[in-house]
Motif scaffolding. Structure first.
Motif, PDB file in Angstrom:
ATOM      1  N   THR A 102       1.314  -2.608   9.763  1.00 54.29           N
ATOM      2  CA  THR A 102       2.477  -3.045   8.989  1.00 54.29           C
ATOM      3  C   THR A 102       2.163  -3.050   7.496  1.00 54.29           C
ATOM      4  OG1 THR A 102       3.205  -4.439  10.823  1.00 54.29           O
ATOM      5  CG2 THR A 102       4.134  -4.920   8.660  1.00 54.29           C
ATOM      6  N   ASP A 103       3.123  -2.618   6.708  1.00 58.88           N
ATOM      7  CA  ASP A 103       2.966  -2.632   5.254  1.00 58.88           C
ATOM      8  C   ASP A 103       3.260  -4.056   4.763  1.00 58.88           C
ATOM      9  OD1 ASP A 103       2.951  -2.281   2.530  1.00 58.88           O
ATOM     10  OD2 ASP A 103       4.231  -0.493   2.536  1.00 58.88           O
ATOM     11  N   ILE A 104       2.237  -4.886   4.774  1.00 57.25           N
ATOM     12  CA  ILE A 104       2.471  -6.290   4.408  1.00 57.25           C
ATOM     13  C   ILE A 104       2.693  -6.476   2.907  1.00 57.25           C
ATOM     14  CG2 ILE A 104       1.209  -7.134   6.413  1.00 57.25           C
ATOM     15  CD1 ILE A 104      -1.141  -7.778   4.631  1.00 57.25           C
ATOM     16  N   GLN A 105       2.260  -5.514   2.102  1.00 57.91           N
ATOM     17  CA  GLN A 105       2.570  -5.596   0.668  1.00 57.91           C
ATOM     18  C   GLN A 105       4.071  -5.412   0.455  1.00 57.91           C
ATOM     19  OE1 GLN A 105       0.372  -6.315  -2.099  1.00 57.91           O
ATOM     20  NE2 GLN A 105       2.452  -6.692  -2.816  1.00 57.91           N
ATOM     21  N   ALA A 106       4.678  -4.475   1.210  1.00 55.74           N
ATOM     22  CA  ALA A 106       6.120  -4.270   1.109  1.00 55.74           C
ATOM     23  C   ALA A 106       6.875  -5.513   1.572  1.00 55.74           C
ATOM     24  CB  ALA A 106       6.545  -3.056   1.930  1.00 55.74           C
ATOM     25  N   MET A 107       6.381  -6.157   2.615  1.00 53.00           N
ATOM     26  CA  MET A 107       7.000  -7.390   3.093  1.00 53.00           C
ATOM     27  C   MET A 107       6.927  -8.473   2.013  1.00 53.00           C
ATOM     28  SD  MET A 107       5.646  -7.710   7.042  1.00 53.00           S
ATOM     29  CE  MET A 107       6.747  -9.073   7.457  1.00 53.00           C
ATOM     30  N   THR A 108       5.767  -8.579   1.400  1.00 53.88           N
ATOM     31  CA  THR A 108       5.575  -9.568   0.342  1.00 53.88           C
ATOM     32  C   THR A 108       6.510  -9.303  -0.829  1.00 53.88           C
ATOM     33  OG1 THR A 108       3.243  -9.813   0.947  1.00 53.88           O
ATOM     34  CG2 THR A 108       3.895 -10.596  -1.223  1.00 53.88           C
ATOM     35  N   ASP A 109       6.601  -8.038  -1.240  1.00 52.52           N
ATOM     36  CA  ASP A 109       7.484  -7.670  -2.349  1.00 52.52           C
ATOM     37  C   ASP A 109       8.935  -8.002  -2.016  1.00 52.52           C
ATOM     38  OD1 ASP A 109       5.284  -6.714  -3.719  1.00 52.52           O
ATOM     39  OD2 ASP A 109       5.628  -4.618  -3.162  1.00 52.52           O
ATOM     40  N   PHE A 110       9.328  -7.723  -0.787  1.00 44.61           N
ATOM     41  CA  PHE A 110      10.714  -7.951  -0.370  1.00 44.61           C
ATOM     42  C   PHE A 110      11.083  -9.430  -0.437  1.00 44.61           C
ATOM     43  CE2 PHE A 110      13.754  -9.012   3.024  1.00 44.61           C
ATOM     44  CZ  PHE A 110      14.828  -8.216   2.656  1.00 44.61           C
ATOM     45  N   TYR A 111      10.254 -10.277   0.166  1.00 41.27           N
ATOM     46  CA  TYR A 111      10.601 -11.697   0.225  1.00 41.27           C
ATOM     47  C   TYR A 111      10.417 -12.399  -1.121  1.00 41.27           C
ATOM     48  CZ  TYR A 111      11.386 -11.151   5.158  1.00 41.27           C
ATOM     49  OH  TYR A 111      11.916 -10.744   6.370  1.00 41.27           O
ATOM     50  N   THR A 112       9.501 -11.914  -1.933  1.00 42.09           N
ATOM     51  CA  THR A 112       9.379 -12.444  -3.291  1.00 42.09           C
ATOM     52  C   THR A 112      10.617 -12.102  -4.110  1.00 42.09           C
ATOM     53  OG1 THR A 112       6.967 -12.226  -3.242  1.00 42.09           O
ATOM     54  CG2 THR A 112       7.999 -12.441  -5.399  1.00 42.09           C
ATOM     55  N   THR A 113      11.093 -10.859  -3.951  1.00 45.67           N
ATOM     56  CA  THR A 113      12.313 -10.438  -4.641  1.00 45.67           C
ATOM     57  C   THR A 113      13.516 -11.250  -4.173  1.00 45.67           C
ATOM     58  OG1 THR A 113      11.453  -8.186  -4.894  1.00 45.67           O
ATOM     59  CG2 THR A 113      13.827  -8.477  -5.129  1.00 45.67           C
ATOM     60  N   MET A 114      13.577 -11.541  -2.878  1.00 48.03           N
ATOM     61  CA  MET A 114      14.654 -12.364  -2.350  1.00 48.03           C
ATOM     62  C   MET A 114      14.647 -13.749  -3.003  1.00 48.03           C
ATOM     63  SD  MET A 114      16.356 -10.500  -0.277  1.00 48.03           S
ATOM     64  CE  MET A 114      17.402 -11.857   0.224  1.00 48.03           C
ATOM     65  N   LEU A 115      13.475 -14.343  -3.108  1.00 48.08           N
ATOM     66  CA  LEU A 115      13.357 -15.675  -3.700  1.00 48.08           C
ATOM     67  C   LEU A 115      13.825 -15.684  -5.153  1.00 48.08           C
ATOM     68  CD1 LEU A 115       9.922 -16.820  -2.254  1.00 48.08           C
ATOM     69  CD2 LEU A 115      12.065 -18.084  -2.045  1.00 48.08           C
ATOM     70  N   GLN A 116      13.335 -14.734  -5.922  1.00 44.74           N
ATOM     71  CA  GLN A 116      13.685 -14.699  -7.337  1.00 44.74           C
ATOM     72  C   GLN A 116      15.154 -14.313  -7.533  1.00 44.74           C
ATOM     73  OE1 GLN A 116      10.777 -12.318  -9.408  1.00 44.74           O
ATOM     74  NE2 GLN A 116       9.083 -13.654  -8.848  1.00 44.74           N
ATOM     75  N   GLY A 117      15.648 -13.448  -6.652  1.00 45.53           N
ATOM     76  CA  GLY A 117      17.057 -13.066  -6.730  1.00 45.53           C
ATOM     77  C   GLY A 117      17.988 -14.229  -6.422  1.00 45.53           C
ATOM     78  N   ALA A 133       0.798 -16.181  -8.398  1.00 39.07           N
ATOM     79  CA  ALA A 133       0.006 -17.013  -7.481  1.00 39.07           C
ATOM     80  C   ALA A 133       0.814 -17.339  -6.232  1.00 39.07           C
ATOM     81  CB  ALA A 133      -0.427 -18.295  -8.187  1.00 39.07           C
ATOM     82  N   THR A 134       2.106 -17.612  -6.415  1.00 33.33           N
ATOM     83  CA  THR A 134       2.985 -17.852  -5.266  1.00 33.33           C
ATOM     84  C   THR A 134       3.105 -16.596  -4.416  1.00 33.33           C
ATOM     85  OG1 THR A 134       4.273 -19.538  -6.445  1.00 33.33           O
ATOM     86  CG2 THR A 134       5.328 -18.463  -4.574  1.00 33.33           C
ATOM     87  N   LYS A 135       3.251 -15.460  -5.085  1.00 31.96           N
ATOM     88  CA  LYS A 135       3.362 -14.187  -4.360  1.00 31.96           C
ATOM     89  C   LYS A 135       2.097 -13.917  -3.552  1.00 31.96           C
ATOM     90  CE  LYS A 135       4.586  -9.324  -5.088  1.00 31.96           C
ATOM     91  NZ  LYS A 135       4.984  -8.308  -6.102  1.00 31.96           N
ATOM     92  N   GLN A 136       0.943 -14.237  -4.108  1.00 31.54           N
ATOM     93  CA  GLN A 136      -0.321 -14.043  -3.412  1.00 31.54           C
ATOM     94  C   GLN A 136      -0.402 -14.937  -2.173  1.00 31.54           C
ATOM     95  OE1 GLN A 136      -2.648 -11.755  -3.718  1.00 31.54           O
ATOM     96  NE2 GLN A 136      -3.724 -12.683  -1.968  1.00 31.54           N
ATOM     97  N   LYS A 137       0.149 -16.135  -2.261  1.00 29.36           N
ATOM     98  CA  LYS A 137       0.146 -17.036  -1.102  1.00 29.36           C
ATOM     99  C   LYS A 137       1.028 -16.486   0.012  1.00 29.36           C
ATOM    100  CE  LYS A 137      -0.897 -21.251  -3.696  1.00 29.36           C
ATOM    101  NZ  LYS A 137      -0.444 -22.599  -4.117  1.00 29.36           N
TER     102      LYS A 137
END
Length: 217
Positions: free
Chosen positions: A172-187, A150-154
């Motif tokens: 722009t590949d906004i899914q890739a952007m989302t994946d990147f910053y979500t991974t940064m947060l969890q990392g 749900a956070t990732k979707q936001k």
């Protein structure tokens, strides 16, 4: 003077009086939830036993079950307490930020304040509390996964809003952007658990935001 009150009526009246009084609580539920939250946050769901909880909360097992239900329900209520009192206010940040880039930068830095705090567990409870759960607790893992998604979707929606506002190119590949910053947060949660300092993680956020423009090319 003769008392004409029937014995059964006296019994009913007495029972009503007892129900109204009830059993006085000997502990504050919010304080108890905070203590339970800290245990689950620090040690995870499975490693936190009922004995750990009753000892920390200062209540008996029957009181715990009578107030919060079983361990699963207490964990869920503790998680709700965490989201209301400890988690980063993503909706407020994303709403107030003028651009998607500013929103993401503010969100990352605001998360850092919560990943490393004095006298509190490091990392995000949504990530660390079920990292080592067995298959028997799949339901809890799924619930936490849904909250993370749900956070990732936001995040995706806020970046998508940037496209609609012309800040981000439509190709722009906004899914890739989302994946990147979500991974940064969890990392960063794992790094905080491993002892990374605030200064180290601030550098990580700075580098992550420098990569923003690379997605727009």
């Amino acid at each position: 003077m003769q008392d004409n009150t029937k014995p059964e009526n006296q019994a009913v009246s007495s029972n009503i009086h007892l129900r109204r009084r009830g059993r006085p609580k000997c502990f504050d539920e919010n304080q108890a939830l905070e203590k339970a939250m800290l245990l689950f946050w620090q040690y995870g769901y499975e490693a936190t036993s009922i004995s750990d909880l009753t000892q920390s909360l200062g209540i008996t097992a029957p009181s715990l079950y009578g107030t919060f239900g079983d361990k699963v329900e207490l964990f869920k209520k503790s998680l709700d307490y965490y989201l209301a009192n400890e988690a980063c206010p993503i909706d407020e940040i994303f709403k107030q930020a003028k651009t998607a880039k500013i929103a993401m930068e503010l969100y990352l830095f605001e998360n850092l304040k919560r990943l490393i705090q004095d006298y509190k567990p490091t990392g995000c409870m949504l990530v660390v509390s079920t990292m080592n759960c067995s298959i028997t607790n799949q339901q809890i893992q799924t619930e936490l996964l849904n909250k993370r998604l749900a956070t990732k979707q936001k995040i995706f929606a806020r970046i998508q809003q940037g496209v609609k506002q012309g800040e981000i190119p439509s190709m722009t590949d906004i899914q890739a952007m989302t994946d990147f910053y979500t991974t940064m947060l969890q990392g960063m949660t794992i790094q905080a658990r491993d002892g990374a300092t605030m200064e180290q993680l601030e550098h990580v956020v700075i580098m992550a935001m420098k990569n923003w423009d690379n997605f727009l090319k």
